[in-house]
Design a protein around this motif. Structure first.
Motif, short mmCIF file in Angstrom:
data_model
loop_
_atom_site.label_atom_id
_atom_site.label_comp_id
_atom_site.label_asym_id
_atom_site.label_seq_id
_atom_site.Cartn_x
_atom_site.Cartn_y
_atom_site.Cartn_z
N TRP A 329 23.65 61.53 -72.28
CA TRP A 329 23.97 60.64 -73.39
C TRP A 329 22.89 59.55 -73.49
CZ3 TRP A 329 29.60 60.04 -71.28
CH2 TRP A 329 30.36 61.15 -71.68
N PRO A 330 21.70 59.87 -73.91
CA PRO A 330 20.61 58.89 -73.92
C PRO A 330 20.84 57.72 -74.87
CG PRO A 330 19.95 60.88 -75.07
CD PRO A 330 21.23 61.19 -74.39
N ASP A 331 21.66 57.91 -75.91
CA ASP A 331 21.88 56.86 -76.90
C ASP A 331 23.22 56.16 -76.73
OD1 ASP A 331 19.43 57.42 -78.17
OD2 ASP A 331 20.36 59.05 -79.31
N LEU A 332 23.93 56.44 -75.64
CA LEU A 332 25.28 55.92 -75.45
C LEU A 332 25.29 54.40 -75.38
CD1 LEU A 332 28.14 57.14 -75.06
CD2 LEU A 332 27.85 56.71 -72.61
N GLU A 333 26.24 53.79 -76.11
CA GLU A 333 26.40 52.34 -76.13
C GLU A 333 27.71 51.89 -75.49
OE1 GLU A 333 26.08 51.15 -80.17
OE2 GLU A 333 24.04 51.92 -80.42
N VAL A 334 28.76 52.69 -75.64
CA VAL A 334 30.08 52.34 -75.10
C VAL A 334 30.66 53.55 -74.38
CG1 VAL A 334 32.44 51.65 -75.66
CG2 VAL A 334 30.53 50.67 -76.95
N LEU A 335 31.06 53.35 -73.13
CA LEU A 335 31.75 54.38 -72.36
C LEU A 335 33.00 53.77 -71.73
CD1 LEU A 335 32.03 57.19 -71.17
CD2 LEU A 335 30.55 56.50 -69.27
N ASP A 336 34.15 54.19 -72.22
CA ASP A 336 35.44 53.72 -71.70
C ASP A 336 36.21 54.92 -71.18
OD1 ASP A 336 37.95 52.77 -71.15
OD2 ASP A 336 38.38 52.02 -73.17
N MET A 337 36.27 55.03 -69.86
CA MET A 337 37.08 56.06 -69.20
C MET A 337 37.98 55.38 -68.17
SD MET A 337 34.70 59.49 -69.00
CE MET A 337 33.56 58.90 -67.75
N ALA A 338 38.59 54.26 -68.56
CA ALA A 338 39.44 53.48 -67.67
C ALA A 338 40.85 54.07 -67.59
CB ALA A 338 39.50 52.04 -68.15
N TRP A 339 41.45 53.92 -66.41
CA TRP A 339 42.84 54.28 -66.19
C TRP A 339 43.10 55.76 -66.49
CZ3 TRP A 339 44.83 50.68 -63.33
CH2 TRP A 339 44.36 49.37 -63.46
#
Length: 551
Positions: A329-339
């Motif tokens: 994911w070279p352009d990734l800005e937000v990663l939410d894998m919480a809980w």
């Protein structure tokens, strides 16, 4: 409000008053499961044998129909694509089968669409078999082929737009989603086979979405609520908090794979697993499925390595599990894998996402060292709390950082000097079940600090109280359970007018809580003020503690 399925074969639906009157809206119904007993009489082999004979005849009929309608198209084209007026009632939906129709829903038009869908690998053949008559896919195909007022041409196999599919496929995919995510009011699975013919004929009641304007009507899909288009092609789907109740059909991914840039289905009641076909959505930039607690299973591998254009991925507060594979994911800005239920170590490739602004992995069981964020110059939120990370703290952090949450891990060592020299950092959370030690660096400089949580560690020495009391933005100071932590509270504490939480029990901090701080307790601005006040000679004199620790 209720959705009603037809009470009998050939029954008509629709009518209702203006959609502007929410209390009077009659939403389009789901076709009755009467399909089942009739389709059970249609032998699959007979279906296949008849198909070859009818396809050629059907193609000729459809061409004739197309020619006959050309003169009408000029008048109807504009009206077809217009947004439904406030006076337009939902479309009349009828059950396509009747007791007098032995061929069932398998009309020539149905058969042509059926073949095209299988040839394009849009749906699995199993869910479109005549006997599997309760699948959302079969109901959707019946609607598009036999009920949909648009009656779109089937020869639109080569749209001029490279990203486009034939228009009837968009209606099929979205209709499949519609049929997949409506729950019956009696709590039974809407696609379950009825126990008896009488049950199949019952007038079922379905729980509607919170907003269904335009859906399953003659309007173009671009005017269905939650759908945004460009050049007549769906580009965005946002059904956040729509009360969807069911599963995510793979048809969303197999049909919309070239056009959709944003798919938001957060805060619903979606369940089941996420298909590996999600990896076919090469144009997708935003995927938001957060807060669907019954979405489960492993996160598809294809999501991590087949979709390099992703910029925002939000899967938090679902029930996905497993490890995190290598990431592309070279352009990734937000990663939410919480809980979620993630385990194992984070891949080093996560450090290649240099554009990350938000990295939230709280509440999992991730192990190993903290991920390298040294090259993430735009990182704002780094939330890795409540995992099983080990090792030492970051020697340096991006100066853009606003929140650093590392509490409830298994970290060791001391706080590096550069870690507490940030002009923008507002939240420094290192407490609970870590084993951090040593003094707080004298170079401590966090002028925007709001939350300072260092409880339950082995820190020693004292805080630079003179600096802390100049931080008028401070809302929480939690230092408890550091029995070698000292220092003296002075009258300068009166500057902390926004303080809401002060916890200093089981430390060696001394002094007197100023009256100005007690005044915050009296007007309930200061919600928690906790120190040791049960000893004969308490270290801190406090006449207004909200809570006393007697241990």
């Amino acid at each position: 409000r209720r959705l009603r399925a037809g009470a009998g074969a050939g029954a008509g639906f629709g009518g209702g008053s203006s959609p502007s009157d929410a209390s009077q809206v009659t939403y389009p119904p789901i076709p009755s499961p009467i399909i089942a007993p009739t389709m059970a009489n249609l032998d699959e082999q007979e279906f296949e044998e008849e198909e070859a004979e009818e396809v050629e005849e059907a193609e000729e009929d459809l061409l004739d129909e197309s020619e006959q309608s050309q003169t009408m198209d000029a008048e109807d084209t504009g009206a077809k694509e217009q947004q439904p007026s406030q006076d337009m009632p939902p479309s009349a939906m009828t059950v396509s089968l009747s007791a007098n129709d032995p061929s069932g829903i398998a009309t020539p038009r149905f058969r042509l669409m059926h073949n095209a869908i299988l040839q394009r690998d849009v749906s699995d053949a199993e869910v479109l078999k005549p006997r599997v008559s309760f699948s959302p896919q079969l109901r959707a195909l019946d609607w598009v082929a036999n009920v949909d007022p648009q009656k779109l041409d089937l020869d639109e196999d080569n749209p001029s737009d490279d990203e486009a599919q034939p228009a009837y496929l968009y209606r099929y995919a979205l209709a499949t989603l519609w049929f997949s995510t409506h729950a019956r009011e009696d709590g039974r699975d809407a696609t379950a086979e009825p126990a008896s013919e009488e049950d199949a004929l019952r007038d079922f009641q379905f729980v509607p979405w919170s907003d269904e304007r335009g859906w399953m009507s003659g309007a173009a899909v671009c005017f269905w609520s939650g759908i945004k288009c460009g050049n007549g092609v769906p580009h965005e789907i946002d059904l956040t908090n729509f009360a969807l109740d069911g599963t995510i059909p793979r048809e969303l991914f197999t049909v919309l794979n070239r056009s959709i840039s944003s798919l938001r289905l957060a805060r619903n009641k979606l369940r089941g697993t996420l298909s590996e076909d999600v990896g076919r959505m090469q144009s997708l930039m935003i995927l938001d499925l957060q807060e669907n607690p019954d979405l489960e299973g492993a996160i598809p591998r294809s999501l991590f390595y087949s979709m390099p254009g992703l910029r925002k991925v939000r899967l938090g507060q679902c029930s996905f599990s497993g490890d995190v594979p290598e990431i592309n994911w070279p352009d990734l800005e937000v990663l939410d894998m919480a809980w979620l239920g993630l385990t194992g170590t984070l891949p080093r490739s996560i450090s290649n996402s240099k554009n990350l602004r938000v990295l939230t992995l709280s509440g999992n069981s991730l192990t190993g060292n903290l991920p390298d964020v040294s090259g993430m110059d735009d990182l704002i939120y780094l939330e890795l709390d409540q995992n099983k990370f080990t090792g030492s703290l970051y020697a340096d952090l991006p100066q853009s950082l606003v929140a650093l949450l590392l509490q409830r891990n298994e970290l060791t060592g001391s706080i590096p000097e550069r870690m507490v020299q940030h002009d923008l950092l507002e939240e420094l959370v290192l407490g609970y079940n870590n084993n951090l030690s040593g003094p707080i660096p004298a170079s401590f400089s966090l002028p925007k600090l709001r939350l300072l949580r260092l409880s339950n560690n082995a820190f020693e020495g004292s805080l630079p109280w003179e600096k802390l009391t100049t931080y008028e933005t401070l809302e929480s100071i939690e230092l408890a359970e550091n029995d070698r932590f000292g220092g003296t509270i002075s009258g300068d504490f009166s500057r902390l007018v926004n303080l809401k939480h002060l916890s200093i029990f089981h430390t060696r901090i001394t002094g007197t809580i100023p009256e100005s701080i007690c005044a915050l307790v009296d007007d309930q601005s200061l919600e928690v003020l906790t120190t040791v006040c049960g000893d004969e000679l308490p270290l801190v004199e406090c006449n207004c503690c909200a809570e006393c620790w007697d241990g």
